[in-house]
Write an enzyme that holds these catalytic residues in place. Structure first.
Site, PDB file in Angstrom:
ATOM      1  N   GLU A 132       0.830  -1.215   0.000  1.00 35.74           N
ATOM      2  CA  GLU A 132       0.000   0.000   0.000  1.00 35.74           C
ATOM      3  C   GLU A 132       0.857   1.255   0.000  1.00 35.74           C
ATOM      4  O   GLU A 132       0.569   2.221  -0.710  1.00 35.74           O
ATOM      5  CB  GLU A 132      -0.934   0.012   1.217  1.00 35.74           C
ATOM      6  CG  GLU A 132      -1.820   1.250   1.244  1.00 35.74           C
ATOM      7  CD  GLU A 132      -2.572   1.425   2.557  1.00 35.74           C
ATOM      8  OE1 GLU A 132      -2.794   2.580   2.967  1.00 35.74           O
ATOM      9  OE2 GLU A 132      -2.943   0.409   3.179  1.00 35.74           O
ATOM     10  N   THR A 168      -3.171   2.883   5.696  1.00 42.35           N
ATOM     11  CA  THR A 168      -4.483   2.723   6.328  1.00 42.35           C
ATOM     12  C   THR A 168      -4.525   1.646   7.397  1.00 42.35           C
ATOM     13  O   THR A 168      -5.336   1.712   8.321  1.00 42.35           O
ATOM     14  CB  THR A 168      -5.563   2.401   5.265  1.00 42.35           C
ATOM     15  OG1 THR A 168      -5.229   1.177   4.595  1.00 42.35           O
ATOM     16  CG2 THR A 168      -5.684   3.537   4.261  1.00 42.35           C
TER      17      THR A 168
END
Length: 285
Positions: A132, A168
């Site tokens: 990510e 996140t």
């Protein structure tokens, strides 16, 4: 002995959406290839591969021969997302990209791109080698500063306007602590808390669940950082916590003098795996 499954455990919304995209296409008889491991759960990937899912390594998005071979085919971008350059290469080579990027991650990508375009220095609090984070970096020409610890903060240019975001899936507490350190030395930094609320809630939920049972069985992939963190929380709150990837790893001695056994898992563990483990525990001598 009672065996209960954590009612909050199972796929996070982003993983659930990506798996559904794959299953819809396979059910319709279509071919789809995942760019990198769809999720960090080998047994779930195996189930989908048995239905027809193909997988190519994420780094093959940089290989022209591979992309030419995939021209005209549907290729799933996994939940972690990819950078702009990778998305552009897929498009230029005629690959039909199916965007499985988690919507929460996609929002962070848009913020990173927007502020980078404005001339901001992008600071990402997360793990440097996490897919990510690599994808987020690809939305600011890989010029962002990735912060894993306090020592990394010295790499931030204090003279530039700065946006701070989070990978996140990192813990809200870690983001709060490190972003506060950044704010203390960079007064004008814009702090954007992009930690996933689903994941943050899971930390509290699994803490409560682990403490309420005699033995905790945690089901998760070995490569899943989310599972690793959640299991550490289980161990902190219940010393009789055990992590497995498949039911075959269960040991009967774990359940001696246990009245209540709890089963939980990470955001990439499907509910069918919890039920499978539950059924096997109930048959143990």
């Amino acid at each position: 002995m009672r065996v209960i499954i954590d009612s909050h455990a199972g796929f996070c919304p982003g993983v659930k959406r990506a798996v559904a995209l794959v299953e819809e296409r396979l059910a319709a008889g279509k071919k789809i290839t995942a760019l990198g491991a769809l999720i960090h759960n080998d047994r779930e990937i195996g189930r989908l591969q048995d239905k027809g899912l193909c997988t190519v390594p994420q780094n093959l998005a940089e290989d022209d021969r591979t992309l030419h071979a995939l021209a005209g085919q549907e290729v799933l971008v996994r939940t972690h997302g990819v950078g702009m350059a990778v998305a552009q290469r897929l498009h230029e080579n005629g690959v039909i990209a199916v965007d499985g990027t988690c919507p929460t991650v996609a929002r962070v990508q848009r913020s990173v791109a927007e502020y980078h375009h404005k001339g901001y220095q992008i600071v990402i609090i997360g793990k440097k080698d996490h897919a990510e984070v690599i994808g987020l970096s690809g939305h600011c020409d890989h010029r962002g500063v990735v912060i894993e610890s306090r020592e990394d903060i010295t790499r931030i240019d204090p003279k530039r306007p700065t946006l701070v975001v989070a990978q996140t899936t990192i813990g809200a507490e870690k983001f709060a602590a490190l972003s506060a350190e950044v704010a203390a030395s960079h007064k004008d930094a814009q702090i954007l808390d992009t930690t996933c609320r689903f994941i943050s809630r899971r930390y509290d939920q699994v803490r409560t669940f682990a403490a309420a049972v005699d033995v905790l069985i945690f089901v998760g992939g070995r490569e899943s950082s989310n599972s690793r963190v959640l299991f550490e929380i289980c161990q902190q709150n219940n010393p009789r916590s055990h992590k497995i990837e498949s039911p075959q790893e269960l040991m009967a001695c774990w359940f001696d003098r246990a009245d209540v056994v709890g089963i939980s898992g990470g955001a990439s563990t499907p509910v069918w795996q919890f039920e499978e483990v539950r059924q096997l525990i109930l048959t143990l001598p």
